[in-house]
Design a protein around this motif. Structure first.
Motif, PDB file in Angstrom:
ATOM      1  N   ILE A  27     -16.882 -63.575 -20.983  1.00 54.44           N
ATOM      2  CA  ILE A  27     -16.766 -64.287 -20.619  1.00 54.44           C
ATOM      3  C   ILE A  27     -15.374 -64.926 -22.308  1.00 54.44           C
ATOM      4  O   ILE A  27     -14.478 -65.049 -21.980  1.00 54.44           O
ATOM      5  N   ALA A  28     -15.544 -63.605 -23.476  1.00 55.55           N
ATOM      6  CA  ALA A  28     -14.554 -64.000 -24.132  1.00 55.55           C
ATOM      7  C   ALA A  28     -13.102 -62.730 -23.728  1.00 55.55           C
ATOM      8  O   ALA A  28     -12.144 -63.763 -24.427  1.00 55.55           O
ATOM      9  N   ILE A  29     -13.331 -62.590 -23.219  1.00 50.36           N
ATOM     10  CA  ILE A  29     -11.965 -61.416 -22.967  1.00 50.36           C
ATOM     11  C   ILE A  29     -11.099 -61.873 -22.227  1.00 50.36           C
ATOM     12  O   ILE A  29      -9.974 -62.320 -21.971  1.00 50.36           O
ATOM     13  N   TRP A  30     -11.659 -62.908 -20.421  1.00 48.21           N
ATOM     14  CA  TRP A  30     -11.297 -63.346 -19.739  1.00 48.21           C
ATOM     15  C   TRP A  30     -10.786 -64.707 -20.325  1.00 48.21           C
ATOM     16  O   TRP A  30      -9.490 -65.376 -19.445  1.00 48.21           O
ATOM     17  N   GLY A  31     -10.784 -64.446 -21.144  1.00 43.82           N
ATOM     18  CA  GLY A  31     -10.519 -66.094 -21.645  1.00 43.82           C
ATOM     19  C   GLY A  31      -9.900 -66.235 -22.632  1.00 43.82           C
ATOM     20  O   GLY A  31      -8.750 -67.700 -23.143  1.00 43.82           O
ATOM     21  N   LYS A  32      -9.401 -65.086 -22.918  1.00 48.25           N
ATOM     22  CA  LYS A  32      -8.060 -64.833 -24.232  1.00 48.25           C
ATOM     23  C   LYS A  32      -7.046 -64.762 -23.103  1.00 48.25           C
ATOM     24  O   LYS A  32      -6.396 -64.480 -21.831  1.00 48.25           O
ATOM     25  N   SER A  33      -5.571 -65.231 -23.354  1.00 45.84           N
ATOM     26  CA  SER A  33      -4.206 -65.497 -22.758  1.00 45.84           C
ATOM     27  C   SER A  33      -3.403 -64.457 -22.748  1.00 45.84           C
ATOM     28  O   SER A  33      -3.780 -63.439 -23.602  1.00 45.84           O
ATOM     29  N   LYS A  34      -3.338 -63.596 -21.544  1.00 46.00           N
ATOM     30  CA  LYS A  34      -1.986 -62.810 -21.571  1.00 46.00           C
ATOM     31  C   LYS A  34      -1.247 -62.587 -22.828  1.00 46.00           C
ATOM     32  O   LYS A  34      -0.813 -61.333 -23.096  1.00 46.00           O
ATOM     33  N   ALA A  35      -0.602 -63.212 -23.507  1.00 44.30           N
ATOM     34  CA  ALA A  35       0.609 -63.041 -24.319  1.00 44.30           C
ATOM     35  C   ALA A  35      -0.503 -62.517 -25.478  1.00 44.30           C
ATOM     36  O   ALA A  35      -0.181 -61.724 -26.617  1.00 44.30           O
ATOM     37  N   TYR A  36      -1.890 -63.372 -26.013  1.00 45.60           N
ATOM     38  CA  TYR A  36      -2.484 -62.321 -26.844  1.00 45.60           C
ATOM     39  C   TYR A  36      -2.400 -61.367 -26.585  1.00 45.60           C
ATOM     40  O   TYR A  36      -2.751 -60.511 -27.777  1.00 45.60           O
ATOM     41  N   VAL A  37      -3.433 -60.837 -25.538  1.00 43.81           N
ATOM     42  CA  VAL A  37      -4.286 -59.893 -25.070  1.00 43.81           C
ATOM     43  C   VAL A  37      -2.880 -58.283 -25.222  1.00 43.81           C
ATOM     44  O   VAL A  37      -2.659 -57.895 -25.745  1.00 43.81           O
ATOM     45  N   GLN A  38      -0.987 -59.393 -24.598  1.00 43.20           N
ATOM     46  CA  GLN A  38      -0.169 -58.399 -25.065  1.00 43.20           C
ATOM     47  C   GLN A  38      -0.103 -57.484 -26.256  1.00 43.20           C
ATOM     48  O   GLN A  38       0.490 -57.182 -27.402  1.00 43.20           O
ATOM     49  N   HIS A  39      -0.251 -59.173 -27.429  1.00 44.86           N
ATOM     50  CA  HIS A  39       0.252 -59.570 -28.684  1.00 44.86           C
ATOM     51  C   HIS A  39      -0.608 -57.979 -29.474  1.00 44.86           C
ATOM     52  O   HIS A  39      -0.416 -57.006 -30.331  1.00 44.86           O
ATOM     53  N   MET A  40      -1.387 -57.770 -29.039  1.00 42.17           N
ATOM     54  CA  MET A  40      -2.540 -57.418 -29.658  1.00 42.17           C
ATOM     55  C   MET A  40      -2.606 -55.475 -29.226  1.00 42.17           C
ATOM     56  O   MET A  40      -2.910 -54.430 -30.002  1.00 42.17           O
ATOM     57  N   ALA A  41      -2.574 -55.391 -28.095  1.00 43.98           N
ATOM     58  CA  ALA A  41      -2.410 -54.280 -27.792  1.00 43.98           C
ATOM     59  C   ALA A  41      -1.068 -52.879 -27.988  1.00 43.98           C
ATOM     60  O   ALA A  41      -0.329 -51.911 -28.794  1.00 43.98           O
ATOM     61  N   GLU A  42       0.320 -54.184 -27.883  1.00 42.38           N
ATOM     62  CA  GLU A  42       1.281 -53.560 -29.183  1.00 42.38           C
ATOM     63  C   GLU A  42       1.485 -53.832 -30.794  1.00 42.38           C
ATOM     64  O   GLU A  42       2.149 -53.052 -31.524  1.00 42.38           O
TER      65      GLU A  42
END
Length: 57
Positions: free
Chosen positions: A33-48
């Motif tokens: 639930i915590a992973i799916w609740g993150k916005s795609k922009a936040y996930v992309q920022h953390m990936a880069e």
């Protein structure tokens, strides 16, 4: 102590197994639930972030 727990009967061992299964399932569900609740922009920022040269110290 362990001998007492194991010798107290098979029923207590079953409860220990059920408790560990429920604990694992709850932790997995909370993390999903915590992973799916993150916005795609936040996930992309953390990936880069590791590749970002501006933050190198």
């Amino acid at each position: 102590m362990y001998k007492y727990i194991l010798a107290s009967g098979e029923q207590s061992i079953n409860w220990m197994a059920i408790f560990s299964l429920i604990t694992f399932f709850l932790m997995f569900a909370i993390s999903a639930i915590a992973i799916w609740g993150k916005s795609k922009a936040y996930v992309q920022h953390m990936a880069e972030l590791p590749l970002d040269e501006e933050n190198i110290k």
